[in-house]
Design an enzyme around this catalytic site. Structure first.
Site, PDB file in Angstrom:
ATOM      1  N   ASN A 207       0.855  -1.192   0.000  1.00 46.05           N
ATOM      2  CA  ASN A 207       0.000   0.000   0.000  1.00 46.05           C
ATOM      3  C   ASN A 207       0.888   1.239   0.000  1.00 46.05           C
ATOM      4  O   ASN A 207       2.113   1.135   0.009  1.00 46.05           O
ATOM      5  CB  ASN A 207      -0.960  -0.025   1.200  1.00 46.05           C
ATOM      6  CG  ASN A 207      -0.201  -0.092   2.506  1.00 46.05           C
ATOM      7  OD1 ASN A 207       0.562   0.818   2.836  1.00 46.05           O
ATOM      8  ND2 ASN A 207      -0.374  -1.167   3.252  1.00 46.05           N
ATOM      9  N   ASP A 275      -4.412  -5.904   4.859  1.00 47.09           N
ATOM     10  CA  ASP A 275      -5.514  -6.665   5.460  1.00 47.09           C
ATOM     11  C   ASP A 275      -5.534  -8.112   4.990  1.00 47.09           C
ATOM     12  O   ASP A 275      -6.025  -8.983   5.692  1.00 47.09           O
ATOM     13  CB  ASP A 275      -6.849  -5.990   5.117  1.00 47.09           C
ATOM     14  CG  ASP A 275      -7.005  -4.666   5.854  1.00 47.09           C
ATOM     15  OD1 ASP A 275      -6.630  -4.613   7.031  1.00 47.09           O
ATOM     16  OD2 ASP A 275      -7.477  -3.691   5.239  1.00 47.09           O
ATOM     17  N   LYS A 285       8.640 -17.890  -9.575  1.00 49.50           N
ATOM     18  CA  LYS A 285       7.941 -16.805 -10.264  1.00 49.50           C
ATOM     19  C   LYS A 285       6.805 -17.366 -11.139  1.00 49.50           C
ATOM     20  O   LYS A 285       7.021 -18.323 -11.889  1.00 49.50           O
ATOM     21  CB  LYS A 285       8.953 -16.051 -11.136  1.00 49.50           C
ATOM     22  CG  LYS A 285       8.360 -14.849 -11.809  1.00 49.50           C
ATOM     23  CD  LYS A 285       9.383 -14.130 -12.668  1.00 49.50           C
ATOM     24  CE  LYS A 285       8.666 -13.074 -13.498  1.00 49.50           C
ATOM     25  NZ  LYS A 285       9.381 -12.747 -14.711  1.00 49.50           N
ATOM     26  N   PRO A 303      -3.749 -11.463  10.393  1.00 47.55           N
ATOM     27  CA  PRO A 303      -4.068 -11.211  11.802  1.00 47.55           C
ATOM     28  C   PRO A 303      -4.096  -9.708  12.050  1.00 47.55           C
ATOM     29  O   PRO A 303      -3.368  -8.949  11.402  1.00 47.55           O
ATOM     30  CB  PRO A 303      -2.903 -11.857  12.556  1.00 47.55           C
ATOM     31  CG  PRO A 303      -1.795 -11.949  11.557  1.00 47.55           C
ATOM     32  CD  PRO A 303      -2.440 -12.089  10.203  1.00 47.55           C
ATOM     33  N   ASP A 304      -4.934  -9.280  12.960  1.00 46.57           N
ATOM     34  CA  ASP A 304      -5.003  -7.864  13.307  1.00 46.57           C
ATOM     35  C   ASP A 304      -4.091  -7.620  14.512  1.00 46.57           C
ATOM     36  O   ASP A 304      -4.383  -8.063  15.629  1.00 46.57           O
ATOM     37  CB  ASP A 304      -6.455  -7.467  13.616  1.00 46.57           C
ATOM     38  CG  ASP A 304      -6.590  -5.953  13.740  1.00 46.57           C
ATOM     39  OD1 ASP A 304      -5.780  -5.337  14.460  1.00 46.57           O
ATOM     40  OD2 ASP A 304      -7.508  -5.395  13.106  1.00 46.57           O
ATOM     41  N   ILE A 305      -2.993  -6.922  14.265  1.00 48.61           N
ATOM     42  CA  ILE A 305      -1.975  -6.748  15.310  1.00 48.61           C
ATOM     43  C   ILE A 305      -2.525  -5.880  16.440  1.00 48.61           C
ATOM     44  O   ILE A 305      -2.403  -6.211  17.625  1.00 48.61           O
ATOM     45  CB  ILE A 305      -0.708  -6.119  14.694  1.00 48.61           C
ATOM     46  CG1 ILE A 305      -0.173  -7.045  13.596  1.00 48.61           C
ATOM     47  CG2 ILE A 305       0.349  -5.860  15.770  1.00 48.61           C
ATOM     48  CD1 ILE A 305       0.805  -6.392  12.657  1.00 48.61           C
ATOM     49  N   PHE A 322      -4.305   3.722  14.773  1.00 50.44           N
ATOM     50  CA  PHE A 322      -4.639   4.723  13.774  1.00 50.44           C
ATOM     51  C   PHE A 322      -5.847   4.245  13.000  1.00 50.44           C
ATOM     52  O   PHE A 322      -6.098   3.044  12.928  1.00 50.44           O
ATOM     53  CB  PHE A 322      -3.457   4.950  12.814  1.00 50.44           C
ATOM     54  CG  PHE A 322      -2.483   5.970  13.332  1.00 50.44           C
ATOM     55  CD1 PHE A 322      -1.663   5.673  14.404  1.00 50.44           C
ATOM     56  CD2 PHE A 322      -2.407   7.238  12.763  1.00 50.44           C
ATOM     57  CE1 PHE A 322      -0.784   6.615  14.911  1.00 50.44           C
ATOM     58  CE2 PHE A 322      -1.532   8.188  13.248  1.00 50.44           C
ATOM     59  CZ  PHE A 322      -0.715   7.876  14.326  1.00 50.44           C
ATOM     60  N   LYS A 336     -14.035   1.565  15.039  1.00 53.13           N
ATOM     61  CA  LYS A 336     -12.770   0.805  15.009  1.00 53.13           C
ATOM     62  C   LYS A 336     -12.175   0.700  16.412  1.00 53.13           C
ATOM     63  O   LYS A 336     -11.662  -0.332  16.810  1.00 53.13           O
ATOM     64  CB  LYS A 336     -11.807   1.527  14.063  1.00 53.13           C
ATOM     65  CG  LYS A 336     -10.829   0.630  13.359  1.00 53.13           C
ATOM     66  CD  LYS A 336     -10.114   1.377  12.237  1.00 53.13           C
ATOM     67  CE  LYS A 336     -10.711   1.047  10.881  1.00 53.13           C
ATOM     68  NZ  LYS A 336      -9.996   1.679   9.774  1.00 53.13           N
ATOM     69  N   LYS A 340     -11.629  -2.912  18.078  1.00 55.45           N
ATOM     70  CA  LYS A 340     -10.276  -3.436  18.310  1.00 55.45           C
ATOM     71  C   LYS A 340      -9.917  -3.452  19.793  1.00 55.45           C
ATOM     72  O   LYS A 340      -9.044  -4.192  20.209  1.00 55.45           O
ATOM     73  CB  LYS A 340      -9.268  -2.612  17.526  1.00 55.45           C
ATOM     74  CG  LYS A 340      -9.588  -2.587  16.031  1.00 55.45           C
ATOM     75  CD  LYS A 340      -8.369  -2.455  15.184  1.00 55.45           C
ATOM     76  CE  LYS A 340      -8.776  -2.417  13.715  1.00 55.45           C
ATOM     77  NZ  LYS A 340      -7.672  -2.745  12.818  1.00 55.45           N
TER      78      LYS A 340
HETATM   79  N1  CTP Z   1      -3.935  -2.799  12.096  1.00 53.52           N
HETATM   80  C1  CTP Z   1      -3.191  -3.851  12.579  1.00 53.52           C
HETATM   81  N2  CTP Z   1      -3.221  -5.042  11.942  1.00 53.52           N
HETATM   82  C2  CTP Z   1      -3.978  -5.215  10.852  1.00 53.52           C
HETATM   83  C3  CTP Z   1      -4.740  -4.141  10.331  1.00 53.52           C
HETATM   84  C4  CTP Z   1      -4.693  -2.928  10.986  1.00 53.52           C
HETATM   85  O1  CTP Z   1      -2.494  -3.688  13.587  1.00 53.52           O
HETATM   86  N3  CTP Z   1      -3.995  -6.399  10.246  1.00 53.52           N
HETATM   87  C5  CTP Z   1      -3.913  -1.531  12.825  1.00 53.52           C
HETATM   88  C6  CTP Z   1      -3.249  -0.387  12.116  1.00 53.52           C
HETATM   89  O2  CTP Z   1      -1.879  -0.293  12.459  1.00 53.52           O
HETATM   90  C7  CTP Z   1      -4.032   0.809  12.662  1.00 53.52           C
HETATM   91  C8  CTP Z   1      -5.411   0.244  12.900  1.00 53.52           C
HETATM   92  O3  CTP Z   1      -5.243  -1.153  13.002  1.00 53.52           O
HETATM   93  O4  CTP Z   1      -3.533   1.221  13.906  1.00 53.52           O
HETATM   94  C9  CTP Z   1      -6.428   0.528  11.868  1.00 53.52           C
HETATM   95  O5  CTP Z   1      -5.944   0.254  10.603  1.00 53.52           O
HETATM   96  P1  CTP Z   1      -6.836   0.513   9.330  1.00 53.52           P
HETATM   97  O6  CTP Z   1      -6.092   0.061   8.122  1.00 53.52           O
HETATM   98  O7  CTP Z   1      -7.372   1.903   9.368  1.00 53.52           O
HETATM   99  O8  CTP Z   1      -8.065  -0.390   9.648  1.00 53.52           O
HETATM  100  P2  CTP Z   1      -8.416  -1.862   9.320  1.00 53.52           P
HETATM  101  O9  CTP Z   1      -8.396  -2.660  10.549  1.00 53.52           O
HETATM  102  O10 CTP Z   1      -7.574  -2.341   8.202  1.00 53.52           O
HETATM  103  O11 CTP Z   1      -9.939  -1.706   8.894  1.00 53.52           O
HETATM  104  P3  CTP Z   1     -10.560  -1.296   7.467  1.00 53.52           P
HETATM  105  O12 CTP Z   1      -9.607  -1.739   6.415  1.00 53.52           O
HETATM  106  O13 CTP Z   1     -11.837  -2.018   7.461  1.00 53.52           O
HETATM  107  O14 CTP Z   1     -10.759   0.184   7.519  1.00 53.52           O
END
Ligand code: CTP
Length: 396
Positions: A207, A275, A285, A303-305, A322, A336, A340
Site C-alpha cells: 500500500n 488486510d 515466479k 491477523p489484526d496486530i 490509527f 474501530k 479493536k
Molecule cells: N492494524 C493492525 N493489523 C492489521 C490491520 C490494521 O495492527 N492487520 C492496525 C493499524 O496499524 C491501525 C489500525 O489497526 O492502527 C487501523 O488500521 P486501518 O487500516 O485503518 O483499519 P483496518 O483494521 O484495516 O480496517 P478497514 O480496512 O476495514 O478500515
C-alpha cells in the site's frame, strides 16, 4: 537541575550575534557554556566577546596542539550534556548531514554521541532549497533536535522561513533538552510502514504508506526519553536513530515480532498493515501461460496486530491505533476503537486529495474514552510530538 554544560558551536551567519545574548541567558540559568567558533563565525563575532560572556576559553582550531594535549576534541564534546549549533548555517547543516570533519566544529559534531540541537538561520531560498530540506530530513532522522527557523523579515531584506528562532525560545528548548524526559524508564513499541505480502518471489501486494508518521512518532517518543522498539515494514523513509529497529516484511512477521517484544508500557500501531495475504504464495515466479489464462489469487485475512495486543494477556497499559479512512472518518474510527479494544484511535482522512499518504503534513482527530479531539493541520513531526506528550501524560 544539576549544573549542566552546553557546548555552543557558533557558525558563520549574520544571526551569530544573537549567540552572545544566548550565552548570557544560559549562564543566568546556571548553565555552563563552552564556546566553539567556526572560522566564518569569527567574521561576525569576536572570540574575545564570546570568551568574556561565556567566562570560558573559546575553541576554534582543530589543530591546536596545546588543546589536543590538554583536552582532545573527543573529550571536548563528550564532557558536554548537549551540543548546540547556533546559528546553524546551510553549510554546516550539509556537513553534519554528510558526516564531514574538516574543522573543529564539524569534527566535534561527528565525534559525539551527546544529543545535538541546531537553530538554523539562513536566507529563505537557501532554507527552501531541496538540498537543505534533504539535509534537514537526514539530521532529524539522526535524532538532531531542530529549533526554528521562523518566518520573519531577514537581514537580507527578504521575508519568510529562515530567520533564526528567538533566543528565549532557544533557551527554552535547551532547558527542555537538559531535563530528563518524562518517558525515561518507559518502553514503547511502535509499528510503522506498509507490509509486503508476497504473491511469488518477485511480486507482492503493498500500500502507499511511506512510514513517515510512524517514524516521526518513534523519534518523538525517543526524544522524551522512552526506550523505543520500532517494528517497521519496508518504508520509504529511513528509521530514526536511537531506537531499536526490527525490520519485517509481512503482517504475520510484524505480529510475531510485536508479540516477542511484549510486555511494554505503551504501543502505537501506526503501520498500514495489509488486510489480506495471498494464500499459497508461489515459491517460483508465476509465468504467463501460452493460452493467456490469467492467474487467480486467493486471499486470506491477516491477523489484526492492534486488536491482538489490545485484547491479549500482555496488554500494554496504553494502546494507540490509527484509523486511515476515506469517508465517514469519525464514525468509522470510533467503531474501530470499540471493535479493536485499543485506548485511543488517531483518525485521519487518507483520501488521495488530502495528500496525507506520502505527504509531510497530517490532520488528525484523537478519539479516546472522552470523545473526539480534533487537531489542526500540522507537520507529521508536530503530530508526533503532541501525541508523544499525550502518551507521556497518560503514563505519568
Ligand atoms: N492494524 C493492525 N493489523 C492489521 C490491520 C490494521 O495492527 N492487520 C492496525 C493499524 O496499524 C491501525 C489500525 O489497526 O492502527 C487501523 O488500521 P486501518 O487500516 O485503518 O483499519 P483496518 O483494521 O484495516 O480496517 P478497514 O480496512 O476495514 O478500515
Amino acid at each position: 537541575m544539576d549544573a549542566k554544560n552546553v557546548l555552543l558551536i557558533i557558525a558563520g551567519g549574520i544571526a551569530a550575534f544573537k549567540a552572545l545574548d544566548l550565552i548570557r541567558r544560559l549562564r543566568d540559568r546556571g548553565i555552563t557554556v563552552t564556546p566553539v567558533l567556526t572560522k566564518a563565525a569569527q567574521e561576525f563575532v569576536t572570540p574575545l566577546s564570546v570568551s568574556a560572556l561565556a567566562a570560558s576559553k573559546v575553541y576554534s582550531d582543530l589543530f591546536d596542539l596545546t588543546d589536543e594535549a590538554e583536552m582532545g576534541h573527543i573529550e571536548l564534546s563528550r564532557s558536554a550534556d548537549l551540543l548546540c549549533v547556533v546559528p546553524a548555517t546551510a553549510d554546516l547543516m550539509a556537513k553534519m548531514a554528510q558526516g564531514h570533519a574538516d574543522d573543529l566544529a564539524s569534527t566535534l559534531l561527528l565525534a559525539t554521541d551527546t544529543p545535538v540541537m541546531i537553530a538554523p538561520a539562513m536566507n529563505v531560498r537557501m532554507w527552501d532549497h531541496p538540498a537543505t530540506q534533504r539535509n534537514l530530513a537526514t539530521l532529524v532522522g539522526d535524532g538532531v533536535q531542530v529549533v526554528g527557523p521562523v518566518d520573519g523579515p531577514m537581514a537580507c531584506g527578504e521575508f519568510g522561513p529562515g530567520r533564526m528562532a528567538d533566543v528565549p525560545d532557544i533557551v527554552a528548548a535547551i532547558e527542555a533538552a537538559l531535563t530528563d524526559g518524562p518517558l525515561v524508564g518507559k518502553r514503547v513499541l511502535v509499528t510503522s510502514g506498509p507490509t509486503h505480502e508476497p504473491i511469488d518471489p518477485v511480486r507482492y501486494i503493498a500500500n502507499r504508506s511511506s512510514g513517515a508518521q510512524g517514524t516521526a512518532i518513534a523519534a518523538a517518543l525517543r526524544d522524551l526519553g522512552a526506550e523505543v522498539d520500532f517494528v517497521t515494514g519496508p518504508a520509504d523513509v529511513p528509521p530514526p536513530a536511537g531506537v531499536t529497529v526490527h525490520p519485517v516484511q509481512t503482517a504475520q512477521a510484524m505480529l510475531d515480532k510485536v508479540q516477542s517484544l511484549l510486555p511494554v508500557d505503551a504501543a502505537v500501531c501506526a503501520a498500514a498493515v495489509a488486510d489480506w495475504r495471498v494464500v499459497g504464495a508461489a515459491d517460483e515466479k508465476i509465468k504467463k501461460d501460452s493460452k493467456g489464462t490469467l492467474p487467480t489469487l486467493t486471499f486470506a485475512e491477516n491477523p489484526d496486530i492492534l486488536a491482538t495486543i489490545s485484547q491479549g494477556k500482555n496488554r500494554p497499559r496504553l494502546v494507540v491505533g490509527f484509523a486511515a479512512e476515506t469517508e465517514n472518518v469519525l464514525d468509522h474510527a470510533t467503531a474501530k476503537r470499540d471493535r479493536k479494544g485499543c485506548d485511543w484511535i488517531v483518525a485521519n482522512d487518507v483520501s488521495p486529495e488530502t495528500g496525507i499518504m506520502g505527504g509531510d503534513r497530517n490532520t488528525v482527530t484523537v478519539i479516546d474514552e472522552n470523545g473526539a479531539e480534533p487537531w489542526d493541520d500540522m507537520p507529521k513531526a508536530d503530530v508526533a510530538r503532541r501525541l508523544a506528550a499525550r502518551i507521556a501524560d497518560a503514563l505519568a
